[in-house]
Design a protein around this motif. Structure first.
Motif, mmCIF file in Angstrom:
data_model
loop_
_atom_site.group_PDB
_atom_site.id
_atom_site.type_symbol
_atom_site.label_atom_id
_atom_site.label_comp_id
_atom_site.label_asym_id
_atom_site.label_seq_id
_atom_site.Cartn_x
_atom_site.Cartn_y
_atom_site.Cartn_z
ATOM 1 N N GLY A 105 0.793 -1.223 0.000
ATOM 2 C CA GLY A 105 0.000 0.000 0.000
ATOM 3 C C GLY A 105 0.824 1.271 0.000
ATOM 4 N N SER A 149 -1.681 4.352 -0.859
ATOM 5 C CA SER A 149 -3.001 4.085 -1.453
ATOM 6 C C SER A 149 -3.706 3.006 -0.641
ATOM 7 C CB SER A 149 -2.843 3.677 -2.914
ATOM 8 O OG SER A 149 -1.897 2.635 -3.007
ATOM 9 N N GLY A 150 -4.882 2.639 -1.048
ATOM 10 C CA GLY A 150 -5.676 1.666 -0.292
ATOM 11 C C GLY A 150 -6.328 2.351 0.905
ATOM 12 N N GLU A 151 -7.048 1.563 1.698
ATOM 13 C CA GLU A 151 -7.724 2.160 2.847
ATOM 14 C C GLU A 151 -7.256 1.575 4.171
ATOM 15 O OE1 GLU A 151 -11.965 2.523 2.453
ATOM 16 O OE2 GLU A 151 -11.823 3.200 0.381
ATOM 17 N N SER A 200 -6.964 7.051 2.096
ATOM 18 C CA SER A 200 -5.849 6.237 2.592
ATOM 19 C C SER A 200 -5.545 6.613 4.036
ATOM 20 C CB SER A 200 -4.608 6.430 1.713
ATOM 21 O OG SER A 200 -4.141 7.764 1.828
#
Lengths: 255, 428
Positions: free
Chosen positions: B102, B142-144, B173
Motif C-alpha cells: 500500500g 493508497s488503499g484504505e 488512505s
C-alpha cells in the motif's frame, strides 16, 4: 527505638524586606509511635517547622539542630532526609505534568527502599491502599496531582505515607479544606499507618477538628516561632473552647 | 467574538518580535522598533499577510541573505551560508525503505507532474534546493488499510546536498510515515505533502543527526476535504536544524495537528517556523510545540504563524509553544503570530511560555526520596511527554522517550546527586 529531636531550632525565610526570622528556638522530641499535635494561630511558624524538617531551600536554618537517631538531618539533602525515614504531607501538594501517579509512586518506593519493589505485591499494595482511601483506580494513571481536587490531593499524600512507610511523618495542615467525610478517610489512613509501622507523627493543624479522629499523645502550642505551652490531649480541648486569644494577649503583654 | 481582530503577538514573544500583524492596512500601521526596514524607504509598508510573502522556484530571484530578513533573523546564517546559496549536489541518496503493502517508494525525474503541486519556496535556501535536485523521492500511500513506513535516511553524507521529497496520501488512505534522519548531513530539502480527501496521514520527521550536521527543510502540505493530517517535527541531533512546516487546510473539514518536540544541547541551534493557513471554512488547526534547552549556547527558535483566511468561517484554531530552560546560557525565542481575516470563527488562540525548572516540583519529588537527577529527569520527560504521547505510533514513542533519557543523562545525570547535596548544604 527511633527518635526525632529538634533542639533550639532557629529558621528564617527570605522576603522582599530581607531575611525574616520565623522560628525562635524550637525544642521538640518525638519518639517512635508518638503523635504530637502542633497547634497555633496563623503565622506562628507551624508550616515553617514542617518545611525546615523536610529541607525546603527557601528556609534557612540559622541555629539549632535536627537529628534522627543521632544523625544530623540538617546535613542531609532533601531526598536523603526522605530516604532516612522522614515524610512531609504537604498542605498544597504540587502537580507534576506528564508523570503518572503509578510511575511516581514506584520511583519513590524504589528510591526509599534502595531496590525496586516486587511487582506483584507492589501492585496489590497500591490497589489496596487506594481502595481504603476511596481513591478511584483511575488515579493511578493520572498525572501526579494534576486536576485533583483539594481532597483528592490530600488523599494522595496519605497514599504515599502508607506506601512509603517512613519513620516520622509531618502532616502540614492535612485537614485544611477537607469536608467531614474526606477528613475521616484521611484520618483513618493516618491511623492505619501509625498502627502498621509505629510511625511517629507531627500533626500540624490550626483547628482541633482533626484531633477528634487522630488522638494526640502530646499537644504543643506554637506562638511567634516557639512553643508557648505543652500538654496532653486536654490542652487541645481547652484550645477548642478558648481559642488562641490567651496566648496572643500574653504575647502583646510581654512586648 | 474577542479574537475576531488581528492580535499583536509581541507581549507573548520571549524576545522582541519583528513581525507586526496588524490586520488593517496603512492607516493603523506604524514603524516597528525592530528590523529597521522602514528606515531605508520612508513610508514603505512591508508584507503583512503571511501568505503574501515573496515566493519563487528560482534562487536567483531572492536577494542575498543578510540575516536581517524576517525569516532568517533568528537563524545563524553564517553557519549555513553554503546551503543557502552554494552549490548543492542533487544526486539520489541511499535509503532504507522496507517494502510495505500500500506504500510505494520510488525516484522520479524533476519533470514529473507531481513536483511543485503543493509548494513554492519562500526563502533562498529552499529555492536553491529546488533548482538543484536531480530526482525526487515519491512516497505514495493508497488503499484504505492503515499502513506504517519508517524510512531510514542516514546516508546523506557531509557534502552539501539538495533533496526533494513528495508524500502523497490518496483519498481515503491511512498511514504513518516516519522520515528517520540520522548520520552526517549538510542538506537542504523540500518536502511536498498532498493529503487527499478523507485521508488520514501522519508524517513524522525525526532529526537525530550527527553533532556537526546541518539541515534546512521546508515541508509544504495541502490538506484536502475532511482529511486529517498530523505533522510531527522531532529535533534532537545536529548543529543547525531548521524545519519549517507550511501547511494549508485547503478544503472544508480539513484537520491539521502540527506537533513538535525538541531538545537542544550546548551549541545546538534548533529552529522551526510553522505556518498554518486556514484557507477553507470549517477547518480545525492545532499547533503544539514543546522544547527543552540545556548547556551553554543551546538555542531554539519557534515562530508560529497562523492565518485564518477571509473564507475560513467556522474555523477553530489554537497554537502554543512551551520551552523548559534547564541551565544558564541558553536562549529560546518563541513568537506566535495570529492573523484573522474573518470574524466568523469558532475560536482562535495562541500561547507561549518559556520558563525555568519549577523548583517546587523538584522539591516535591525529592521529598519522596527521589534523587535530584532522577527528579529532573521525571519532570523533563513529563514536560515533553505531552507531545510524544500524541504521535500515536508506539515504536517511535518508546524510542523518543529513550532518546530524551539519553539527552538528560548526558549532562544532568552527572551533576545529579553530589551537586544536590552541595546546594542544600550551602543553603543552611
Amino acid at each position: 527505638m527511633s527518635t526525632l529531636t529538634i533542639a533550639d531550632l532557629q529558621v528564617s525565610v527570605a522576603t522582599d524586606q530581607g531575611q525574616k526570622q520565623i522560628l525562635r528556638g524550637v525544642d521538640l522530641t518525638i519518639k517512635e509511635g508518638e503523635i504530637h499535635a502542633i497547634m497555633g494561630p496563623n503565622g506562628s511558624g507551624k508550616s515553617t517547622l514542617a518545611y525546615a524538617i523536610a529541607g525546603h531551600p527557601k528556609y534557612t536554618v540559622d541555629g539549632g539542630s535536627i537529628t534522627l537517631d543521632g544523625e544530623d538531618v540538617l546535613a542531609m539533602s532533601v531526598d536523603e532526609r526522605a530516604r532516612a525515614g522522614l515524610f512531609l504531607a504537604m498542605q498544597y501538594p504540587v502537580e507534576i505534568p506528564g508523570v503518572t501517579n503509578t510511575n511516581f509512586l514506584r520511583t519513590a518506593k524504589t528510591a526509599i527502599d534502595g531496590e525496586a519493589p516486587s511487582i506483584r505485591t507492589w501492585v496489590k499494595d497500591v490497589r489496596e491502599s487506594m481502595g481504603k482511601l476511596r481513591m478511584d483506580s483511575t488515579f493511578a494513571e493520572r498525572n501526579v496531582n494534576e486536576g485533583f481536587s483539594g481532597g483528592e490531593k490530600k488523599r494522595n499524600e496519605i497514599l504515599q505515607l502508607e506506601l512509603l512507610k517512613p519513620k516520622f511523618a509531618v502532616l502540614d495542615e492535612t485537614d485544611s479544606g477537607l469536608d467531614v467525610d474526606a477528613l475521616k478517610i484521611v484520618s483513618e489512613g493516618v491511623n492505619r499507618a501509625h498502627q502498621a509501622t509505629g510511625l511517629g507523627i507531627l500533626l500540624i493543624t490550626h483547628y482541633t477538628r482533626i484531633l477528634r479522629y487522630i488522638s494526640p499523645d502530646f499537644v504543643h502550642v506554637f506562638v511567634a516561632g516557639r512553643v508557648a505551652e505543652e500538654g496532653g490531649a486536654e490542652l487541645a480541648e481547652r484550645l477548642e473552647e478558648e481559642g488562641y486569644d490567651r496566648f496572643l494577649t500574653g504575647e502583646t503583654a510581654a512586648v | 467574538m474577542e479574537a475576531a481582530t488581528a492580535l499583536t503577538p509581541d507581549q507573548h514573544a520571549a524576545t522582541a518580535s519583528g513581525a507586526p500583524t496588524t490586520g488593517g492596512l496603512p492607516g493603523g500601521s506604524k514603524a516597528h522598533s525592530d528590523g529597521g526596514w522602514d528606515a531605508r524607504e520612508k513610508g514603505f509598508i512591508p508584507v503583512q499577510t503571511r501568505d503574501a510573502r515573496f515566493r519563487s522556484y528560482a534562487a536567483a530571484e531572492f536577494p542575498a541573505v543578510t540575516g536581517h530578513e524576517v525569516n532568517w533573523k533568528l537563524t545563524p546564517v553564517g553557519r549555513i551560508g553554503d546551503l543557502i546559496d552554494g552549490e548543492l549536489s542533487g544526486a539520489p541518496y541511499e535509503l532504507d525503505a522496507p517494502t510495505t503493502t500500500g506504500i510505494d517508494v520510488s525516484w522520479v525525474d524533476r519533470s514529473d507532474a507531481r513536483v511543485g503541486v503543493v509548494g513554492t519556496p519562500e526563502d533562498k535556501a529552499a529555492a536553491n534546493a529546488w533548482g538543484s535536485f536531480d530526482k525526487a523521492l515519491v512516497i505514495t500511500v493508497s488503499g484504505e488499510d492503515e499502513q506504517e513506513l519508517v524510512l531510514g535516511r542516514s546516508a546523506f553524507g557531509a557534502a552539501p546536498r539538495a533533496a526533494h521529497t513528495i508524500i502523497e496520501a490518496k483519498p481515503f488512505s491511512n498511514a504513518v510515515i516516519v522520515l528517520d534522519n540520522s548520520g552526517a548531513a549538510s542538506l537542504v530539502e523540500n518536502v511536498e505533502i498532498v493529503i487527499g480527501d478523507s485521508a488520514r496521514l501522519t508524517v513524522v520527521t525525526v532529526q537525530d543527526f550527527d553533532d556537526d550536521a546541518r539541515y534546512v527543510a521546508t515541508h509544504f502540505g495541502r490538506v484536502g476535504r475532511d482529511a486529517r493530517f498530523k505533522h510531527v517535527v522531532v529535533s534532537l541531533g545536529g548543529s543547525v536544524v531548521r524545519v519549517n512546516p507550511a501547511i494549508t487546510l485547503a478544503e472544508p473539514g480539513a484537520d491539521g495537528e502540527l506537533l513538535g518536540v525538541y531538545f537542544s544541547d550546548a551549541g545546538q541551534h534548533l529552529e522551526q517556523q510553522v505556518f498554518l493557513f486556514h484557507e477553507a471554512a470549517n477547518t480545525k488547526g492545532r499547533v503544539n510545540y514543546k522544547g527543552a534547552l540545556q548547556g551553554e549556547g543551546a538555542r531554539t527558535v519557534w515562530i508560529g504563524d497562523v492565518l485564518i483566511g477571509a473564507n475560513a468561517s467556522a474555523t477553530d484554531s489554537y497554537e502554543q509553544n512551551r520551552n523548559l530552560v534547564l541551565t544558564d546560557g541558553t536562549r529560546a525565542d518563541s513568537i506566535p503570530n495570529l492573523e484573522i481575516e474573518t470574524g466568523d470563527i469558532l475560536g482562535a488562540g495562541h500561547a507561549s511560555a518559556t520558563g525555568r525548572f519549577d523548583d517546587e516540583q523538584l522539591f516535591y519529588l525529592r521529598s519522596r526520596g527521589i534523587s535530584e537527577s532522577e527528579a529532573r529527569r521525571l519532570v523533563v520527560r513529563g514536560f515533553l511527554a505531552e507531545i510524544v504521547q500524541k504521535i500515536g505510533f508506539a515504536p517511535l514513542e518508546e524510542r523518543l522517550n529513550s532518546a530524551i533519557e539519553a539527552e538528560l543523562a548526558a549532562s544532568v545525570g552527572i551533576a545529579g546527586s553530589t551537586l544536590g547535596r552541595q546546594v542544600d548544604g550551602a543553603q543552611r
